[in-house]
Design an enzyme around this catalytic site. Structure first.
Site, PDB file in Angstrom:
ATOM      1  N   ASP A  55       0.268  -0.993   0.285  1.00 17.62           N
ATOM      2  CA  ASP A  55      -0.088  -0.330   0.005  1.00 17.62           C
ATOM      3  C   ASP A  55       0.632   1.180   0.393  1.00 17.62           C
ATOM      4  OD1 ASP A  55       0.983   0.008   2.417  1.00 17.62           O
ATOM      5  OD2 ASP A  55      -0.575  -0.308   3.099  1.00 17.62           O
TER       6      ASP A  55
ATOM      7  N   ASN B 207      -6.987  -1.824  14.306  1.00 21.20           N
ATOM      8  CA  ASN B 207      -8.149  -2.605  13.887  1.00 21.20           C
ATOM      9  C   ASN B 207      -9.187  -3.855  13.272  1.00 21.20           C
ATOM     10  OD1 ASN B 207      -8.014  -1.493  11.432  1.00 21.20           O
ATOM     11  ND2 ASN B 207      -9.378  -0.221  11.621  1.00 21.20           N
TER      12      ASN B 207
ATOM     13  N   HIS C 241      -7.674  -4.234  10.487  1.00 21.35           N
ATOM     14  CA  HIS C 241      -7.138  -4.337   8.722  1.00 21.35           C
ATOM     15  C   HIS C 241      -5.505  -4.645   8.506  1.00 21.35           C
ATOM     16  CE1 HIS C 241      -4.877  -0.020   9.749  1.00 21.35           C
ATOM     17  NE2 HIS C 241      -3.841  -0.186   9.001  1.00 21.35           N
TER      18      HIS C 241
HETATM   19  C1  GLP Z   1      -0.710   0.167   9.150  1.00 19.44           C
HETATM   20  C2  GLP Z   1       0.012  -0.043   7.122  1.00 19.44           C
HETATM   21  C3  GLP Z   1      -0.044  -2.054   7.486  1.00 19.44           C
HETATM   22  C4  GLP Z   1       0.025  -2.169   8.652  1.00 19.44           C
HETATM   23  C5  GLP Z   1      -0.656  -2.159   9.725  1.00 19.44           C
HETATM   24  C6  GLP Z   1      -0.012  -1.857  11.249  1.00 19.44           C
HETATM   25  O1  GLP Z   1      -1.391   1.437   8.324  1.00 19.44           O
HETATM   26  N1  GLP Z   1      -1.141   0.141   6.270  1.00 19.44           N
HETATM   27  O2  GLP Z   1       0.310  -2.788   6.228  1.00 19.44           O
HETATM   28  O3  GLP Z   1       0.488  -3.489   9.390  1.00 19.44           O
HETATM   29  O4  GLP Z   1      -0.958  -0.559   9.821  1.00 19.44           O
HETATM   30  O5  GLP Z   1       1.045  -0.870  11.522  1.00 19.44           O
HETATM   31  P1  GLP Z   1       2.349  -1.775  12.759  1.00 19.44           P
HETATM   32  O6  GLP Z   1       3.457  -2.131  12.301  1.00 19.44           O
HETATM   33  O7  GLP Z   1       3.262   0.023  12.583  1.00 19.44           O
HETATM   34  O8  GLP Z   1       1.583  -2.048  13.955  1.00 19.44           O
END
Ligand code: GLP
Length: 237
Positions: free
Chosen positions: A67, A136, A138
């Site tokens: 992304d 959440n 995602h």
């Molecule tokens: C972000 C990214 C995801 C990632 C997630 C968790 O917004 N778009 O691909 O896995 O959030 O991030 P983190 O590892 O910093 O908690």
């Protein structure tokens, strides 16, 4: 879904890197799906260290990132493109033309999204996809309510995601409102998936995934429908 508990963040990172290294050794033209965020930083350190030690080469490998923020140029320090260069691509021998990160700052982002799925398909599909998870639930930037049937697309970020990601920006209002993300359909087409979960902030997401319930309200639950997912987790009970 295979669940592996790691004793520490370092161990989680190493176990995940071992899976990617094994994939690369088995097939040096592997197509990898890469993720950003705080969670995979240690994983990238492990890959870079193995490359520097001469254990692995990415010379024939291909990568596709999950992304990117809309409206953020690749050279901007808050872009996922920049993150990937800093944590991985600047330190390994993957060819620039084999590195793909969705483009967030083009006029026709919808076209960029369809082109992205076409490029993944043209490369033969993703062999091994790395994922983190949002608080959440995602995956990529597929927020709760996302259809499991949609490919790479443009999404609006939820307040909780913008809140979680504001640490990377000078001002909270600088956090983009939209992103381009591989869709859940794209992610599910990967042959193998490795999901990393680390830290107490992910407890709720971990519990919900572990419950086994499959619902579009909780995007990561789509992974229960995939035949080859390894979850490596640490710092959750
Ligand atoms: C972000 C990214 C995801 C990632 C997630 C968790 O917004 N778009 O691909 O896995 O959030 O991030 P983190 O590892 O910093 O908690």
């Amino acid at each position: 879904m295979k669940w592996i508990e790691a004793a520490s963040y370092e161990e989680m990172s190493k176990l995940a890197a071992d899976l990617f290294k094994a994939q690369l050794k088995e097939h040096k033209q592997s197509v990898f799906g890469m993720a950003t965020g705080g969670t995979p930083e240690g994983f990238y350190q492990e890959l870079v260290a193995s490359y520097q030690a001469g254990e692995i080469s990415f010379a024939e490998a291909i990568s596709f990132n999950l992304d990117e923020y809309i409206g953020v140029a690749p050279e901007n320090k808050v872009s996922y493109h920049y993150y990937m260069d800093a944590h991985l691509f600047n330190h390994i021998d993957m060819k620039r033309e084999n590195i793909h990160v969705p483009t967030g700052n083009v006029a026709d982002v919808e076209k960029a999204a369809t082109d992205y799925d076409a490029a993944i398909e043209a490369a033969g599909g993703i062999d091994m996809q790395l994922l983190g998870i949002g608080v959440n639930g995602h995956i990529g930037f597929n927020e709760p309510g996302s259809s499991f049937e949609v490919g790479t697309n443009i999404v609006e970020l939820t307040e909780s995601t913008r809140e979680a990601n504001k640490i990377y920006f000078d001002k909270p209002e600088d956090v983009p409102t939209h992103a381009i993300t591989m869709g859940i359909k794209t992610i599910m087409q990967s042959r193998k998936i490795v999901l990393l979960i680390s830290g107490a902030s992910k407890q709720e997401a971990y519990d919900r995934l572990r419950s086994g319930e499959v619902t579009e309200d909780f995007p990561a639950s789509a992974l229960h429908n995939h035949p080859n997912v390894t979850v490596i987790y640490t710092g959750v009970k």
